[in-house]
Structures are given as C-alpha cells and as structure tokens.
Design an enzyme around this catalytic site. Sequence first.
Site, PDB file in Angstrom:
ATOM      1  N   GLY A   1       0.931   1.186  13.407  1.00 16.48           N
ATOM      2  CA  GLY A   1       0.728   0.901  14.823  1.00 16.48           C
ATOM      3  C   GLY A   1       2.027   1.071  15.588  1.00 16.48           C
TER       4      GLY A   1
ATOM      5  N   GLY B   1      -0.920   0.836   9.783  1.00 14.83           N
ATOM      6  CA  GLY B   1      -2.142   1.340  10.402  1.00 14.83           C
ATOM      7  C   GLY B   1      -2.597   2.676   9.847  1.00 14.83           C
TER       8      GLY B   1
ATOM      9  CD  GLU C   1       1.906  -3.860   7.172  1.00 15.18           C
ATOM     10  OE1 GLU C   1       1.224  -2.915   7.603  1.00 15.18           O
ATOM     11  OE2 GLU C   1       2.155  -4.000   5.950  1.00 15.18           O
TER      12      GLU C   1
ATOM     13  CG  ASP D   1      -2.339  -5.396  10.140  1.00 15.36           C
ATOM     14  OD1 ASP D   1      -1.499  -4.649   9.581  1.00 15.36           O
ATOM     15  OD2 ASP D   1      -2.607  -5.296  11.348  1.00 15.36           O
TER      16      ASP D   1
END
Length: 363
Positions: A65, A117, A143, A151
């Site tokens: 992301g 992502g 992350e 995630d």
Amino acid sequence: MTEFVQTHIKNNIGFITLDRPKALNSLSLDMVRALTTTLIAWRSDSAVRAVAIRSSSERAFCAGGDIRFFYDAGRANPQGGSASLEDFFTEEYALNHLIHFYPKPYVAVMDGIVMGGGMGVAQGGESNRLRIVTERTKMAMPEVNIGLFPDVGGGYFLSRVPGEIGTYLGVTGETIGAADALYAGLADVFVPAAELASLSAMLESVDSSGLPDAIREFASRFASQAEPAASVLATERSAIDRHFAHDDVLSIADSLRKDDSAFARKALDTMSKRSPLMMCVTLSQLRRGRTMGVADNLRMERTMVRRSFENGEVLEGIRSVVIDKDNAPKWSPAQLAGVSTEMIERFFEPAWPAHAHPLRTLD
C-alpha cells in the site's frame, strides 16, 4: 479508473497491468477501486475465461500500500478516524476477499518486489490461482518494520504455510526469494525473467480454458533452477519450527539466544530492529488466524488496522523508514519485556458493533 492500472482482453484472458513504476506499484485507493471494478466486470463476462495480473516494471510487482498516504492521513487524524484511511482498508480487504473467491483462473506474475498489499493481490484464491516467481522476486510481509502487522489476509495465508515458516516470516518481516517462496507454498512455479516475454506470447495464443496447466507445462523446464536445495527456509526448517513454535515472542527470542547458529543470530538481530509490540500482536494474529476462514481473518485485520492507527506505532515506523529515513524508530514500548497482554489484546477489541463492521457483508 486510474492511469496506474491498465487492462485489456486478448485470447479470452483478461490482462491487468500495474503501471505505477516510480512508486513500485504501491496501491492507491484509486488503484484498489480500478482492480475491484475490473474483476467484478470480468467475473460475469463470458468473453473472459481467466485473469492474469502483472507489472509494467521489472523492479516490482507491487511493493504494498501507499504508506506515505497512510502517514499523511494518519497524522491528520491521530485517533484513527481518517475517512480516507477507512475507505482504503475497507476497500482493499474487500478486494482481497474478491480475489480469494474469484471463480475463474487467476494468474499472478510476481516478478520483482512483492510485499504487503502486493501479497494480498497475489495470494488470493486457492484452487483457481497460479503464482509465478522469477529470480528477481523479493517477497515479504515486512509490516513489523513499520509498526504494523501482516494484513491483507496475512493472518490466513501465513498461518497455513508449512510448520512455523509463516510465524517466522510474519514476526521477523524477513524477505525471501523464489526458492523460498516455492518451498513455503507462497508460489507455484518458477519462470526465469528472460522467459517472461515468451510466457506472455504463450498466454496470448494458448487455449485459455486450460490456462493454469499450460503455464505449469511452460514452467516445468525451469523447475531445477529454483529447487528446495537453494531455499534457506528448507535448510533452516528444523530451527524455524523449534524456535517459532512458542506462543509468545519473548520465548521465541529466548529460544533463539540459546542457539549459537548463524541463522539464530541473524533472526535475533532482525527482531531487535522490529516493533516489539507489533511482533507480539502479529504472533497473536497468526495463532488466531489458524482457525479462521478468509472472511473472518479479514474482518479481524480490519479491526486491527483501526486499532493500529489509534495506537500510533505505525506512524512512528513509517516516519523512520519513509519520511525522515533515519531508520531509528522510537518504539513504544522499546523492549519486548515491556509488552503486556493488555496491550496486545487491545488490537483485537471490537472497534464497531457487529452489525456496523465495515466488512460485515463478507462471507
């Protein structure tokens, strides 16, 4: 739609090309929406029998992301109430769910950097997916290095790789290559980067109804170039399973300290740079994720994201890596011993009533 996502249909295959090379194809909200709109349209289009997603750049499939956007939006709303952040994560996770249950063959060419992502876009699906890696593949769920957790469904796909490999990858945020990705079950076939043009030509001419099998046959001649013998994960599997089987990160670290191997020393050194709090949150996430389906994992992670921005550890992590680039984050707490059970549990406490959860419609 957006200029950063290019689409076309040829030979009954829907081709998606991520085209934001300067940002390593980091996902913006517009890109998430473009991918979602395209996949929904193609899902019911009889002219599309399969989907292939790739990058216009050899440097990255997708680096994750847009974390600079996360920082700016999070700083503007320090209590986690940013509407743009809420929209981004809700729609990104809905996209991950869409991909996971996509009814047509879904092929991801994971050439270059594949992180965060990007893994969410590539790892979705099970029976219909095919994930291609090259010698340029650099794969990670890193992350914890920015004060977040793995995630985009990481609680699902990392908790289902063999042994404790997923725990190791999630807690350390370590980067792996093609042989490791294949060994861990995070990729399906290896194709040398020099053969990607030939692969594309094959995709545009083969009977698209048998696409996954055709790709496996194409890749079979290159299998020896990414054998398990080249995998660090395979070599260190016994140590990984032994050290990372513990259910708290302090015990993992203590176990590693008793091992004088180069692998254990490197893992400890890596962990010393990560957020102590988020390593602990990640371990709890992965243990919970083992017994959850995809939708429940994504709902859990959506709650965790809201709690992460309320907590602020992620803002400090992004500041240190992307904004100031001093690589000197001031983690809170600074040591594993300072992380309490209450701190960890806070990330899993409901942020919305069940009937109002942003992903309540997933099943």
